[in-house]
Write an enzyme that holds these catalytic residues in place. Structure first.
Site, short mmCIF file in Angstrom:
data_model
loop_
_atom_site.label_atom_id
_atom_site.label_comp_id
_atom_site.label_asym_id
_atom_site.label_seq_id
_atom_site.Cartn_x
_atom_site.Cartn_y
_atom_site.Cartn_z
N ARG A 184 0.79 -1.17 -0.06
CA ARG A 184 0.14 -0.23 0.02
C ARG A 184 0.81 1.35 -0.07
NH1 ARG A 184 -2.97 -0.16 5.51
NH2 ARG A 184 -4.06 1.50 4.58
N SER A 219 0.55 4.12 2.05
CA SER A 219 0.88 4.65 3.04
C SER A 219 2.11 4.87 3.68
CB SER A 219 -0.06 4.32 4.29
OG SER A 219 0.23 3.17 4.74
N LYS A 235 -1.87 -8.03 11.41
CA LYS A 235 -3.33 -7.79 11.90
C LYS A 235 -4.30 -7.54 10.75
CE LYS A 235 -3.44 -2.84 13.45
NZ LYS A 235 -3.67 -1.94 14.56
N ASP A 236 -3.85 -7.05 9.53
CA ASP A 236 -4.93 -6.63 8.51
C ASP A 236 -4.87 -8.01 7.78
OD1 ASP A 236 -5.01 -4.07 9.27
OD2 ASP A 236 -3.40 -3.40 7.91
N THR A 294 -11.31 5.66 17.60
CA THR A 294 -10.79 4.56 17.19
C THR A 294 -11.85 3.62 16.26
OG1 THR A 294 -10.09 2.30 17.81
CG2 THR A 294 -11.94 3.12 19.19
N ARG A 337 -12.67 -3.70 19.37
CA ARG A 337 -11.71 -4.35 20.14
C ARG A 337 -11.12 -3.42 21.22
NH1 ARG A 337 -6.54 -4.05 21.22
NH2 ARG A 337 -6.23 -3.18 19.17
N ARG A 338 -10.91 -2.24 20.51
CA ARG A 338 -10.46 -1.18 21.68
C ARG A 338 -11.46 -0.56 22.15
NH1 ARG A 338 -6.46 1.07 16.96
NH2 ARG A 338 -4.54 -0.08 17.77
N ARG A 343 -11.35 7.15 10.82
CA ARG A 343 -10.50 6.73 9.79
C ARG A 343 -9.32 7.54 9.51
NH1 ARG A 343 -12.58 3.52 5.75
NH2 ARG A 343 -10.49 3.37 5.43
N ASN A 403 -4.86 7.90 8.40
CA ASN A 403 -3.63 7.31 8.65
C ASN A 403 -3.28 7.61 9.96
OD1 ASN A 403 -2.55 10.04 8.51
ND2 ASN A 403 -2.14 9.66 6.33
N THR A 416 -2.89 11.79 10.43
CA THR A 416 -4.56 12.16 10.58
C THR A 416 -5.25 12.08 11.60
OG1 THR A 416 -4.34 11.82 8.14
CG2 THR A 416 -6.72 12.14 9.22
N ARG A 417 -5.10 10.78 12.22
CA ARG A 417 -5.95 10.75 13.66
C ARG A 417 -5.43 11.54 14.70
NH1 ARG A 417 -7.58 4.17 13.47
NH2 ARG A 417 -7.62 4.05 11.27
N CYS A 464 -12.88 -7.68 11.93
CA CYS A 464 -12.64 -6.34 12.63
C CYS A 464 -14.05 -6.07 13.10
CB CYS A 464 -12.33 -5.62 11.25
SG CYS A 464 -13.26 -4.71 10.56
#
Length: 311
Positions: free
Chosen positions: A10, A12, A82-83, A126, A130-131, A148, A150, A153-154, A241
């Site tokens: 990807r 990013s 994890k993805d 988030t 899970r979180r 949502r 990157n 951005t968060r 997810c």
């Protein structure tokens, strides 16, 4: 053996860091080989306004990379483990799990206010159920919001936007050199990580023996067993997810410890267990832990989590 190889990634910053890490590791061992990175956009990259679980969850960041492997446009696909779905497409396999950065979650908050001191009704961002469930189990007063984008951005949505805090993976923060923004590290007792969190995965075609030969020196066998147990646990639960499921495996000598968690989306009910066994039995241990939790009521919680009325 051919001398020109292509890694699918990807675009990013974090994904490219991961691809370059694998590129450098292979180049150190095989300095005469030319290894290029091919950037591929995934559904998760292009559909930023849609919620991940609405898009199908697992696989939204991997499918297009896997298609590049199957069409032989690329020889390797580098992912955050994890993805990567637990069930891979026919003809593909996990070639190596080379490294794991810290699997812990971290809090980034305005003015570096710790989690326990966030104001009543604080808005925490988030995209992970899970979180969400683990946050609400401790602080049911919080307003947990879907977010949502990157990592940078968060963080901006905390310091320049409407959020009081966000929860992120520590591994990504370290790899991007953003540790200064970390307010607090969550202990495993406070927040168990996602399956495979912090680990990298290199996916290849199952019949590509040369690609596997290149990856063999990168493989961390203990890590492969630990994360393999986590993935077997998730697979047995039928997780994605959208389900609040967490697990962390760790190898010491020949012993593998595996801790798992299943929760309701609101965090009001949590089942958490830990087992030990030989690392060579990692898949069996993952399934054993999942089965014991299903028998204790996790099946009802998972069914409840799949009910769209929760979201």
């Amino acid at each position: 053996m051919k001398t020109y190889w292509v890694i699918a990634s990807r675009g990013s910053k974090l994904a490219l860091w991961q691809a370059r890490f694998v590129q450098e590791q292979i180049s150190e061992i095989f300095p005469d080989f030319e290894i290029k990175i091919k950037i591929i956009k995934t559904l998760g990259d292009t559909q930023r306004s849609q919620k991940l679980w609405e898009m199908g969850g697992k696989g939204v960041f991997t499918k297009e990379l896997e298609e590049a492997l199957l069409s032989k446009e690329a020889d390797f696909a580098v992912h955050s483990l994890k993805d990567l779905p637990t069930q891979l497409p026919l003809g593909l396999c996990l070639g190596a799990v080379p490294v794991r950065e810290s699997p812990q979650d971290v809090l980034v908050s305005k003015d570096h206010v710790r989690f326990e001191y966030l104001p009543q009704g604080a808005r925490v961002g988030t995209s992970s159920f899970r979180r969400r469930s683990q946050l609400l189990s401790t602080r049911p007063d919080l307003v947990v919001e879907e977010i949502r984008g990157n990592v940078s951005t968060r963080i901006k949505k905390v310091y320049e936007g409407p959020l009081d805090a966000v929860v992120l993976a520590k591994a990504g923060m370290i790899r991007l050199g953003l540790e200064e923004w970390i307010t607090q590290e969550f202990a495993f007792e406070e927040m168990l990580p996602a399956v495979g969190q912090g680990a990298l995965a290199v996916e290849i075609r199952k019949d590509d023996r040369e690609a596997q030969e290149l990856l063999n020196p990168l493989q961390d066998e203990d890590l492969f067993c630990a994360t393999g147990a986590e993935r077997a646990f998730l697979d047995c639960l039928g997780g994605g997810c959208r389900l609040p499921i967490a697990a962390y495996g760790e190898v010491a000598g020949d012993e593998l410890s595996l801790e798992g968690l299943v929760a309701t989306p609101d965090g009001k009910k949590i089942i958490r267990k830990k087992i030990f066994g030989n690392k060579s039995d990692f898949e069996k241990l993952g399934k054993q832990l999942a089965q014991s939790m299903l028998e204790e009521g996790a099946s009802k919680m998972i069914h409840r989590s799949r009910d769209s009325s929760f979201f």
